[in-house]
Design a protein around this motif. Structure first.
Motif, PDB file in Angstrom:
ATOM      1  N   HIS A 137     -23.441 -24.879   9.954  1.00  0.00           N
ATOM      2  CA  HIS A 137     -22.108 -25.173  10.359  1.00  0.00           C
ATOM      3  C   HIS A 137     -20.783 -24.402   9.967  1.00  0.00           C
ATOM      4  O   HIS A 137     -20.501 -24.326   8.822  1.00  0.00           O
ATOM      5  N   VAL A 138     -20.601 -23.454  10.860  1.00  0.00           N
ATOM      6  CA  VAL A 138     -19.529 -22.458  10.493  1.00  0.00           C
ATOM      7  C   VAL A 138     -18.390 -22.780  11.443  1.00  0.00           C
ATOM      8  O   VAL A 138     -18.349 -23.558  12.664  1.00  0.00           O
ATOM      9  N   ILE A 247     -21.077 -15.432  12.695  1.00  0.00           N
ATOM     10  CA  ILE A 247     -19.752 -15.222  13.506  1.00  0.00           C
ATOM     11  C   ILE A 247     -18.587 -15.413  12.318  1.00  0.00           C
ATOM     12  O   ILE A 247     -18.792 -16.434  11.340  1.00  0.00           O
ATOM     13  N   GLY A 248     -17.804 -14.703  12.647  1.00  0.00           N
ATOM     14  CA  GLY A 248     -16.440 -14.751  11.604  1.00  0.00           C
ATOM     15  C   GLY A 248     -15.103 -14.396  12.453  1.00  0.00           C
ATOM     16  O   GLY A 248     -15.350 -13.330  13.345  1.00  0.00           O
ATOM     17  N   TYR A 249     -14.107 -14.860  11.920  1.00  0.00           N
ATOM     18  CA  TYR A 249     -12.920 -14.749  12.469  1.00  0.00           C
ATOM     19  C   TYR A 249     -12.127 -13.696  11.668  1.00  0.00           C
ATOM     20  O   TYR A 249     -11.986 -13.548  10.534  1.00  0.00           O
ATOM     21  N   ASP A 257     -16.221 -11.919  15.540  1.00  0.00           N
ATOM     22  CA  ASP A 257     -17.355 -10.990  15.576  1.00  0.00           C
ATOM     23  C   ASP A 257     -18.578 -11.811  15.412  1.00  0.00           C
ATOM     24  O   ASP A 257     -18.727 -12.353  14.594  1.00  0.00           O
ATOM     25  N   LEU A 258     -19.332 -11.828  16.683  1.00  0.00           N
ATOM     26  CA  LEU A 258     -20.394 -12.527  16.707  1.00  0.00           C
ATOM     27  C   LEU A 258     -21.685 -11.521  16.799  1.00  0.00           C
ATOM     28  O   LEU A 258     -21.601 -10.604  17.611  1.00  0.00           O
ATOM     29  N   ALA A 289     -22.074 -13.840   4.905  1.00  0.00           N
ATOM     30  CA  ALA A 289     -21.392 -12.650   5.616  1.00  0.00           C
ATOM     31  C   ALA A 289     -19.812 -13.035   5.702  1.00  0.00           C
ATOM     32  O   ALA A 289     -19.118 -12.265   5.962  1.00  0.00           O
ATOM     33  N   TYR A 290     -19.588 -14.556   5.875  1.00  0.00           N
ATOM     34  CA  TYR A 290     -18.179 -14.817   6.025  1.00  0.00           C
ATOM     35  C   TYR A 290     -18.187 -16.262   5.116  1.00  0.00           C
ATOM     36  O   TYR A 290     -17.909 -17.383   5.673  1.00  0.00           O
TER      37      TYR A 290
END
Length: 312
Positions: A137-138, A247-249, A257-258, A289-290
């Protein structure tokens, strides 16, 4: 006669105009308004709203603080509070832009979400194997789903119903915009296995705490977590590969970035404990990663080993 698939109904119903939903319609209207704004204008506004959220969302922040303190015992209280602040900022920024997944073009999705590692998907396709995408859950999870759905039109997913029928309709209409079906949780694992056997890929969220029944405890960051070891059997029965996603914004580029990560080796998921360990390692990779973009407000550590008190 077989039962009909338990999909969320994305068709509009006049019942959604009932007065009990008027405030929800107002909220949806605001989300659409913010989604139309360019990110360079919307993000600073979101950061301002985040200051308000931090001051009023006491219970979710209490849960987030408990999760972060338990998962990162090496971090100081100052570092934990900084993570919470970043987490809320990312939550509000992503929330205010999310309606763009419904109201803007497919090209906008491609531009907003930079996809990396798709060669792993292509290798699975060449082997004629569907994929179980592992993603905890991101905040950016819906961006990941819609972006992959552009190139994998037969994807499906599963979601828990919300009490608000209009919110359910809006959210699942967005998720299924490109033709993917969203199963209700009541459909169960059999529905997902059926999709795999038809060659269709789907998302699986392995981080939710579903209680002690059928779960096993495995290492997770700085603690242990109750994990449901079902993915390995699903992959084996459906001849599927299991690939984590992260994934991160990026606030500088104002893009997501996915990344599709390499498939988990099947032999590492032999046996319930080994599978739980492998799943938690994959979830750790995605979170680390994030770390500021994970949904820390969820009670993902609700189930504790016998004799251990609740962290909440």
């Amino acid at each position: 006669m077989s039962k009909a698939p338990k999909y969320f109904d994305r068709r509009f119903s006049w019942a959604l105009l009932h007065p009990k939903y008027w405030l929800t319609w107002l909220a949806i209207g605001l989300l659409v308004f913010f989604a139309i704004l360019p990110a360079w204008l919307r993000d600073p506004i979101a950061k301002g709203f985040a200051l308000v959220v931090i001051n009023i969302a006491k219970k979710p922040i209490h849960v987030a603080r408990a999760n972060l303190t338990t998962c990162f015992p090496e971090k100081s209280s100052t570092e934990i509070e900084s993570l919470i602040k970043q987490n809320v900022q990312n939550f509000v920024m992503i929330l205010l832009g999310q309606a763009e997944l419904l109201v803007k073009s497919k090209q906008n999705i491609r531009e907003r979400v930079q996809l990396h590692g798709f060669e792993h998907v292509q290798q699975a396709q060449a082997a004629e194997q569907p994929i179980i995408f592992i993603m905890p859950h991101v905040w950016g999870i819906d961006y990941a789903g819609l972006r992959l759905n552009l190139d994998l039109p037969s994807m499906v997913t599963m979601a828990k119903a919300h009490r608000n029928g209009l919110f359910d309709w809006f959210n699942n209409r967005m998720r299924s915009r490109l033709g993917a079906n969203v199963y209700m949780r009541e459909a169960g694992i059999r529905a997902l296995l059926s999709e795999l056997k038809q060659g269709n890929s789907f998302f699986y969220l392995p981080d939710e705490d579903l209680g002690p029944e059928k779960s096993v405890f495995a290492p997770f960051l700085g603690t242990v977590k109750a994990t449901l070891p079902v993915v390995g059997r699903l992959a084996s029965a459906g001849n599927a590969q299991v690939m984590p996603l992260k994934i991160g914004y990026n606030q500088q580029t104002r893009q997501f970035d996915l990344t599709v990560m390499p498939a988990i080796e099947p032999e590492t998921m032999q046996g319930k404990l080994q599978e739980a360990i492998a799943l938690n390692k994959a979830v750790e990779q995605v979170i680390l990663a994030y770390p500021e973009q994970y949904m820390w407000f969820l009670r993902v550590l609700r189930t504790r080993p016998e004799g251990e008190s609740s962290i909440y």
